[in-house]
Design a protein around this motif. Structure first.
Motif, PDB file in Angstrom:
ATOM      1  N   ASP A   4      -8.096  51.276 148.944  1.00 12.17           N
ATOM      2  CA  ASP A   4      -7.300  51.799 147.830  1.00 12.17           C
ATOM      3  C   ASP A   4      -7.643  53.254 147.542  1.00 12.17           C
ATOM      4  O   ASP A   4      -6.754  54.066 147.267  1.00 12.17           O
ATOM      5  CB  ASP A   4      -7.526  50.954 146.567  1.00 12.17           C
ATOM      6  N   SER A   5      -8.922  53.582 147.597  1.00  4.33           N
ATOM      7  CA  SER A   5      -9.339  54.958 147.334  1.00  4.33           C
ATOM      8  C   SER A   5      -8.784  55.910 148.389  1.00  4.33           C
ATOM      9  O   SER A   5      -8.323  57.009 148.070  1.00  4.33           O
ATOM     10  CB  SER A   5     -10.866  55.049 147.298  1.00  4.33           C
ATOM     11  N   VAL A  77      -5.990  67.960 137.447  1.00  2.00           N
ATOM     12  CA  VAL A  77      -6.553  67.084 136.408  1.00  2.00           C
ATOM     13  C   VAL A  77      -6.519  65.628 136.862  1.00  2.00           C
ATOM     14  O   VAL A  77      -7.488  64.878 136.701  1.00  2.00           O
ATOM     15  CB  VAL A  77      -5.763  67.262 135.091  1.00  2.00           C
ATOM     16  N   ALA A  78      -5.390  65.216 137.455  1.00  2.00           N
ATOM     17  CA  ALA A  78      -5.284  63.842 137.950  1.00  2.00           C
ATOM     18  C   ALA A  78      -6.311  63.573 139.042  1.00  2.00           C
ATOM     19  O   ALA A  78      -6.895  62.480 139.111  1.00  2.00           O
ATOM     20  CB  ALA A  78      -3.864  63.598 138.476  1.00  2.00           C
ATOM     21  N   PHE A  83     -11.491  61.216 140.896  1.00  3.27           N
ATOM     22  CA  PHE A  83     -12.849  61.456 141.387  1.00  3.27           C
ATOM     23  C   PHE A  83     -13.893  60.815 140.482  1.00  3.27           C
ATOM     24  O   PHE A  83     -14.915  60.302 140.948  1.00  3.27           O
ATOM     25  CB  PHE A  83     -13.102  62.960 141.489  1.00  3.27           C
ATOM     26  N   LEU A  84     -13.633  60.822 139.155  1.00  2.00           N
ATOM     27  CA  LEU A  84     -14.593  60.289 138.198  1.00  2.00           C
ATOM     28  C   LEU A  84     -14.495  58.778 138.040  1.00  2.00           C
ATOM     29  O   LEU A  84     -15.299  58.179 137.322  1.00  2.00           O
ATOM     30  CB  LEU A  84     -14.402  60.963 136.831  1.00  2.00           C
TER      31      LEU A  84
END
Length: 311
Positions: A4-5, A77-78, A83-84
């Motif tokens: 998924d990532s 921003v997305a 990433f976080l």
């Protein structure tokens, strides 16, 4: 890295490439001429002079460039949110409830900032001072049903929250699962976007329009109406996504079953098609020319008379 990532990062990279491609295309003279021609057809005002044509072309080019830079900022921003997030498993939610609002907000923030600091025309020192015969408001630039769409959708999203609380109290759904969805954050973004749009709309109306003749003022109103159209497209889109996020949150909080899985798939499809429908509503019809009926009926009658004479 989970599958998924990998998929989400590939999709994010494609979004960046699409935005960069549009940014580069906006610098083309051919694309700029096409933008001016399309805008002229939609607003229905006479171009009259080469000076007006050049001014409109410059402004549309700056607006398109600012919007693309804003889209890049929103996509960044997305990407930071992705990433976080330790183990993202929200492919649809990330695409529609994170990336799309971030890109739309970025585009509109940059475009509105341009509208607040930039004027379409420069008033000549020897030109007479123009005064409107009537006071104007944001309602003069966009049809009432387009203006009211975002508040109505936010009210519906609020009702979904009430339903979720009632169902949670009846133990029909898991409230902890509902609060863990993106429903609350999406609604908060929608409310903030609507409040920001209201404040910015008042500020835009109060911004001076340095022009030298009535036709230049009409074209300045056309650019202003386009800014309002983009603002309300933003608020309506984000409000629709908030409504969809609330409905998906309620569905996800139910006991897992085939019916719930089918409901989630159907809900995602409805959200996608609903967003496209809103985009069409704010792109066609009177979305670009409503101001002309409200503020410039004389130009409208002259244009219609000229068209009839040519026939």
């Amino acid at each position: 890295m989970p599958t998924d990532s990998v998929f989400l990062w590939i999709a994010t990279g494609i979004i960046f490439l699409i935005i960069l491609g549009n940014l580069l295309a906006a610098q083309s003279k051919r694309v700029q001429r096409k933008e001016v021609f399309t805008f002229w057809q939609r607003v229905g005002l006479p171009m009259a002079t080469d000076e007006i044509n050049a001014s409109v072309s410059r402004r549309l080019h700056r607006s398109a460039t600012a919007s693309m830079f804003g889209a890049l900022a929103g996509a960044l921003v997305a990407s930071c949110i992705l990433f976080l997030t330790p183990e993202p498993d929200f492919s649809f939610s990330y695409s529609w409830l994170v990336v799309l609002p971030a890109v739309l907000i970025g585009m509109n923030v940059f475009d509105v900032a341009l509208a607040l600091r930039d004027s379409l025309f420069t008033k000549r020192p020897d030109a007479p001072r123009l005064a409107r015969a009537m006071s104007i408001s944001p309602a003069d630039y966009l049809s009432p049903w387009r203006v009211r769409m975002a508040p109505l959708l936010i009210i519906l999203a609020g009702l979904v929250f009430v339903v979720a609380l009632v169902l949670g109290a009846m133990e029909a759904i898991s409230l902890s699962a509902f609060w863990g969805s993106m429903a609350l954050s999406s609604l908060a973004v929608a409310v903030l976007a609507l409040l920001g749009a209201v404040l910015v709309s008042r500020r835009i109306v109060q911004t001076p329009q340095p022009v030298s003749d009535p036709l230049e003022l009409a074209w300045a109103d056309a650019i202003r109406a386009d800014t309002f159209r983009k603002l309300h497209l933003l608020t309506a889109s984000v409000a629709w996504l908030a409504l969809g996020a609330g409905a998906l949150g309620v569905t996800e909080a139910m006991e897992p079953s085939l019916a719930v899985s089918a409901g989630l798939n159907l809900g995602q499809l409805v959200i996608s098609w609903g967003f496209l429908a809103i985009l069409l509503m704010f792109t066609y019809g009177s979305s670009h020319s409503y101001f002309r009926y409200r503020l410039w009926p004389k130009i409208l009658m002259d244009t219609e008379a000229t068209t009839s004479g040519e026939r």
